[in-house]
Design an enzyme around this catalytic site. Structure first.
Site, short mmCIF file in Angstrom:
data_model
loop_
_atom_site.label_atom_id
_atom_site.label_comp_id
_atom_site.label_asym_id
_atom_site.label_seq_id
_atom_site.Cartn_x
_atom_site.Cartn_y
_atom_site.Cartn_z
N HIS A 155 0.84 -1.21 0.00
CA HIS A 155 0.00 0.00 0.00
C HIS A 155 0.87 1.25 0.00
CE1 HIS A 155 0.86 -0.51 4.38
NE2 HIS A 155 0.90 0.81 4.37
N HIS A 202 -5.58 -2.05 4.66
CA HIS A 202 -5.60 -0.88 3.78
C HIS A 202 -4.84 -1.20 2.50
CE1 HIS A 202 -1.93 -0.56 5.97
NE2 HIS A 202 -1.76 0.74 6.01
N HIS A 217 4.69 7.29 2.29
CA HIS A 217 5.48 6.07 2.16
C HIS A 217 4.85 5.05 1.24
CE1 HIS A 217 2.87 4.56 5.60
NE2 HIS A 217 2.93 3.46 4.89
N HIS A 249 1.60 -0.21 15.16
CA HIS A 249 0.56 0.80 15.01
C HIS A 249 -0.70 0.36 15.75
CE1 HIS A 249 2.62 3.18 12.05
NE2 HIS A 249 2.64 2.24 11.14
N TYR A 258 10.01 2.03 9.65
CA TYR A 258 10.07 3.00 8.55
C TYR A 258 11.49 3.46 8.32
CZ TYR A 258 5.00 3.47 8.86
OH TYR A 258 3.66 3.22 8.85
N GLU A 268 8.19 1.56 4.10
CA GLU A 268 7.82 0.80 5.29
C GLU A 268 7.91 -0.68 4.95
OE1 GLU A 268 3.59 0.50 6.20
OE2 GLU A 268 3.98 0.25 8.34
#
Lengths: 310, 119
Positions: A155, A202, A217, A249, A258, A268
């Protein structure tokens, strides 16, 4: 097939200021596989478990950042339908068709600019040149991998101004679900949206900020938390510019680290998360809990993580 | 060979080896004064203006330092190499992360997730 319409982010095209250094980073350190170069000087890569010809493209430029993302849809008919829907939505600008073959092994692409200023593409065809383990009695992972060796491009997180317009386009026209969001203040003003077109938590995310078309990112999938820790070792061993992590997260539950490519584009690698279904209620985070929402262990925000974009 | 880096709009000064960029030299010594971003010449957070002294630069994003600015002494500290003692003015700063709506202007305090509304 149950997953229809837009299938996944199929490619991301990034600008780099030193192509040789960038290629070394994306192959030796991140661990993608170079699959092609073209007469425009672009370099094409894929992750080891991806079937389609390429998923990451680097282009030499005098500034860093993202040129565009491409989304694979399930059929030529869907491409025509969604291109029409997007064009007629009133939400996009600068629509055009890119001829088949402009990316190697790739069919025609419908290109448009979304309300946050990012350029997106839809396409239906890219040659399935196959993953590194093959499809007949495959081993679980191939020999000869380098670096962090993610299995796929997963993503992007992007920054832009008209978050509402972009979320409307992705949810109402392109069929994405809103997996998670961050809202601010008593009026619950949306400042971040995590959008899924699949079972992934996501496929793209957007954060509201004043400038159009910013890149936060591009993310790549690892198997587990230990691989994230090993990625941290690789970052130190190779003196790669680290941003932060390893951590978790709250948003998406991902286990993450990251870092930056040699031109300052953030990468990431992550593991974990959860399975998203289209009928899953949206997870909402409030701005007073933004610290643990973004960094679950530290429970506080990080200035560079939120401010540094290309 | 070490050169002295002085930040004129701050109180910091530190030694910088000739083969190390100014930002890394600052970070290696645990010093502060120039904001640290991508360290790759891409994000512009560490933008400075060289007020005095000889230097060379590596590739910097044109989105962050224009041709005119570059000829006027602007540079990104992560791509700035001292060739003598330098006096620098810090220009870059962390931008606000979330902002903007018709109903109010939200600024998210980066240190503590505090929010405020400016109309």
């Amino acid at each position: 097939m149950a997953l229809t319409g837009v299938l996944r982010p199929g490619h991301v095209v990034l600008r780099v200021m030193d192509l040789d250094k960038a290629v070394a980073h994306y192959t030796d350190a991140l661990g993608l596989i170079e699959v092609a170069r073209d007469d425009k000087g672009r370099v094409f890569f894929k992750a080891w478990d991806e079937a389609d010809h390429h998923s990451v493209v680097l282009r030499q430029a005098d500034e860093a950042g993202m040129d565009y993302m491409g989304w694979k849809v399930d059929s030529a008919a869907t491409l025509e339908r969604l291109a029409g829907d997007v064009k007629n939505s009133g939400l996009v600008t600068d629509t055009s068709w890119i001829a088949a073959g402009e990316h190697p092994h790739t069919g025609k692409r419908f290109r448009f600019t979304i309300p946050t200023g990012h350029v997106m593409e839809l396409y239906a065809q890219k040659d399935a040149t196959g993953c590194s383990t093959g499809y007949l009695n495959p081993e679980p992972w191939p020999d000869g991998l380098k670096g962090m060796a993610p299995s796929r491009f997963d993503h992007c997180l992007l920054y832009g101004d008209d978050l509402d317009g972009t979320v409307k386009l992705f949810t109402e026209v392109l069929g994405f679900g809103l997996a998670e969001e961050v809202v601010a203040g008593p009026e619950k003003f949306r400042i971040a949206a995590f959008l899924s077109c699949s079972n992934k938590v996501h496929d793209v995310a957007f954060i509201r900020q004043p400038m159009k078309n910013k890149f936060h990112h591009a993310s790549f999938l690892l198997d587990n938390w230990y691989e994230v820790l090993k990625a941290a070792d690789i970052i130190s061993k190779r003196k790669i510019s680290i941003d932060l992590g390893p951590t978790r997260h709250g948003i998406t539950r991902g286990e993450t680290i990251y870092f930056f490519d040699p031109s300052g584009n953030r990468n990431e690698v992550f593991a974990g998360g959860y399975i998203y279904y289209p009928d899953k209620p949206t997870v909402t985070w409030t701005d007073d809990q933004l610290g643990p929402a973004i960094f679950y262990h530290d429970r506080k925000l990080n200035e560079a993580f939120l401010s540094v974009v290309t | 060979m070490k050169h002295r880096i002085e930040i004129v709009n701050g109180s910091e000064s530190f030694g910088c080896p000739a083969d190390l960029d100014v930002l890394r030299a600052m970070e290696c010594l645990g010093r502060k004064g120039i904001p640290v971003g991508c360290r790759g010449g891409g994000c512009g957070i560490c933008k400075v203006r060289v007020v005095e002294g000889p230097y060379r630069t590596g590739a910097m994003s044109r989105a962050c330092v224009s041709v005119d600015e570059q000829s006027d002494g602007y540079a990104l500290a992560c791509k700035l190499f001292a060739e003598g003692d330098l006096r620098l003015q810090v220009v870059g700063k962390m931008a606000r992360c979330f902002a903007g709506s018709a109903g109010g202007f939200h600024v998210y305090g980066l240190q503590g997730a505090a929010s405020q509304t400016n109309n």
